[in-house]
Scaffold this active site. Structure first.
Site, PDB file in Angstrom:
ATOM      1  CD  GLU A  46     -10.436   5.000   5.592  1.00  0.00           C
ATOM      2  OE1 GLU A  46      -8.970   5.172   5.868  1.00  0.00           O
ATOM      3  OE2 GLU A  46     -11.143   5.204   6.895  1.00  0.00           O
ATOM      4  CG  HIS A 102      -3.046  -3.331 -15.754  1.00  0.00           C
ATOM      5  ND1 HIS A 102      -3.161  -4.627 -14.944  1.00  0.00           N
ATOM      6  CD2 HIS A 102      -3.272  -2.706 -16.757  1.00  0.00           C
ATOM      7  CE1 HIS A 102      -3.269  -5.587 -15.968  1.00  0.00           C
ATOM      8  NE2 HIS A 102      -3.500  -4.636 -16.827  1.00  0.00           N
ATOM      9  CB  SER A 156      -4.162  10.128  12.815  1.00  0.00           C
ATOM     10  OG  SER A 156      -2.464   9.647  13.981  1.00  0.00           O
ATOM     11  CE  LYS A 191      -2.592   9.332   8.092  1.00  0.00           C
ATOM     12  NZ  LYS A 191      -3.684   8.760   7.691  1.00  0.00           N
TER      13      LYS A 191
END
Length: 462
Positions: free
Chosen positions: A327, A184, A314, A320
């Protein structure tokens, strides 16, 4: 010539202009004019399969004495050029065309006839010679099976095996590293990192088994059924000979379908294969998302691993770095799931003796296979192989994990364990420290019960 750059071609519907340099004829040109829809031609793997089928058909007709030897050989030579991809620019027909794929079949017939005629055995006719003993209604279903079988055997299955082996290698390498398990998305009992990866490897292995189970059914082809499954205008031995020649040429096993009416009217095997590729897509999305979570941070996330830094993440936030490979793989998985929905709908479009969404099935099936193969390789080579383990982060989270109290339940009971876990969490202390205060357990007993590595034993059979 009607005007510079064009020639006049004729078919049963009359005359029309065709670009002078085009190898195709009137029927292909009508399809080009009629279907300016997506700008996507049929996939390379499908055109390859068409070339192989026309090669095998000419060989079969030559062996059966239906085609002159010189003409059969000329057709075969031209068909192999098509199969190799030498003339892909000559196959412009859109995916969204006539549902039987007749336009693509005639595209192949016309291009091969033109090439064969240039070889000198006399005029080769696209219908009478190249399409002899065939119909679009058995050629296109056969091309779907042949192209899908080749995509599986040559591309997807090897890529999936590479992914499995890459994961297994990292699982072996990291099998001594203990980390907090999660259910969970919440802290749970510890697992070894190698165990976590072994689950991914098992998914890849089972995906291979499922896909391999499709190959025998893909090897059953519609060729010989011609227009409606009765074999009208085809020699009784034609389908068998085509299957034998395709087997020799590809190294895969092909044979006539047990029931040609099913082979023409349904695409159940394509739907099955698409479903199995959807299962793989689901597995890849699970693995990709696990990697994204494990890599999250580096300060405010889990920070368990560090994926290879491949590009700036970014345009506005310097420094970043994003998990771009997982992805991309997740997007591949989404596309494959969408393709599967379309294939399922298309599979229902077998009206009486013919399915009429065959080009869509071919396109989506081959796109899914290609995307999954590329996704497996890029995930293995640019994410799995190169990720680094943040051992300090894993150890710190494990030491503070209040769920470790579960191991003490048989000794102290669930209620006492729950109280210890809540206190440890509320005060930011270790289970060991709180257990000392609220139980009579000795240090030796605490060592034994809270040995994180020992708590990970089991879970893999064999």
């Amino acid at each position: 010539m009607t005007e510079q750059g064009y020639r006049v071609e004729c078919d049963s519907m009359g005359e029309l202009r065709v670009p002078e340099e085009a190898l195709w004829g009137a029927q292909t040109q009508r399809a080009v004019d009629n279907f300016p829809i997506s700008g996507r031609p049929m996939p390379r793997g499908f055109i390859r399969a068409l070339g192989l089928i026309k090669w095998a058909a000419a060989g079969a007709n030559g062996e059966l004495g239906l085609l002159e030897t010189a003409k059969a050989r000329a057709i075969q030579a031209a068909a192999l050029e098509v199969a190799r991809g030498d003339h892909d620019a000559q196959f412009p027909v859109d995916v969204f065309q006539t549902g039987s794929g007749t336009s693509s079949n005639m595209n192949a017939n016309e291009v091969i006839a033109r090439l064969a005629s240039e070889r000198g055995p006399g005029r080769v006719h696209p219908n009478d010679d190249v399409n002899m003993c065939q119909s679009s209604n058995d050629v296109i279903p056969t091309a779907i099976h042949v192209s899908a079988a080749l995509a599986l055997a040559e591309d997807l299955l090897p890529a999936l095996r590479h992914l499995q082996e890459s994961i297994e290698a990292r699982a072996h390498e990291t099998d001594g590293i203990v980390k907090t398990g999660r259910t969970h998305l919440m802290d749970a009992m510890p697992v070894r990192l190698g165990q976590e990866l072994s689950g991914w490897a098992s998914q890849a292995a089972h995906a291979q088994q499922r896909l391999n189970e499709c190959l025998p059914r893909l090897g059953r082809i519609a060729q010989g059924g011609t227009a409606v499954g009765t074999g009208i205008n085809a020699h009784p031995k034609f389908g068998i000979k085509v299957a034998v020649l395709l087997t020799e040429q590809t190294g895969l096993s092909f044979a006539p379908a047990d029931n040609l009416f099913e082979a023409l009217s349904s695409q159940d095997t394509a739907v099955e294969l698409s479903g199995q590729m959807r299962v793989l897509a689901v597995a890849l999305m699970k693995i990709a998302n696990d990697l994204r979570w494990m890599n999250s941070g580096p300060l405010a996330g889990l920070g368990e691993i560090q994926l290879p830094a491949l590009q700036p993440g970014s345009s506005i936030m310097p420094g970043k770095v994003n998990p771009v490979i997982p992805e991309a793989v997740a997007m591949i998985a989404a596309q494959v799931m969408g393709n599967d929905v379309a294939i399922g709908i298309a599979g229902q479009s077998g009206n009486f003796q013919l399915n009429v969404m065959l080009p869509l099935i071919a396109h989506n099936l081959l796109q899914s296979a290609g995307l999954l193969a590329a996704g497996c390789r890029v995930l293995a080579d640019k994410a799995i192989v190169g990720f680094k383990v943040n051992q300090e982060q894993l150890d710190e989270a494990l030491d503070r994990n209040p769920i470790l109290v579960t191991a003490m339940n048989p000794v102290i009971g669930y209620e006492t364990g729950a109280a210890i876990a809540k206190k440890a969490y509320a005060e930011g202390r270790s289970i060991r420290d709180v257990a000392r205060e609220h139980t009579d357990l000795t240090e030796e007993e605490l060592d034994r019960l809270l040995d994180a590595l020992e708590l990970t034993r089991g879970g893999i059979k064999g």
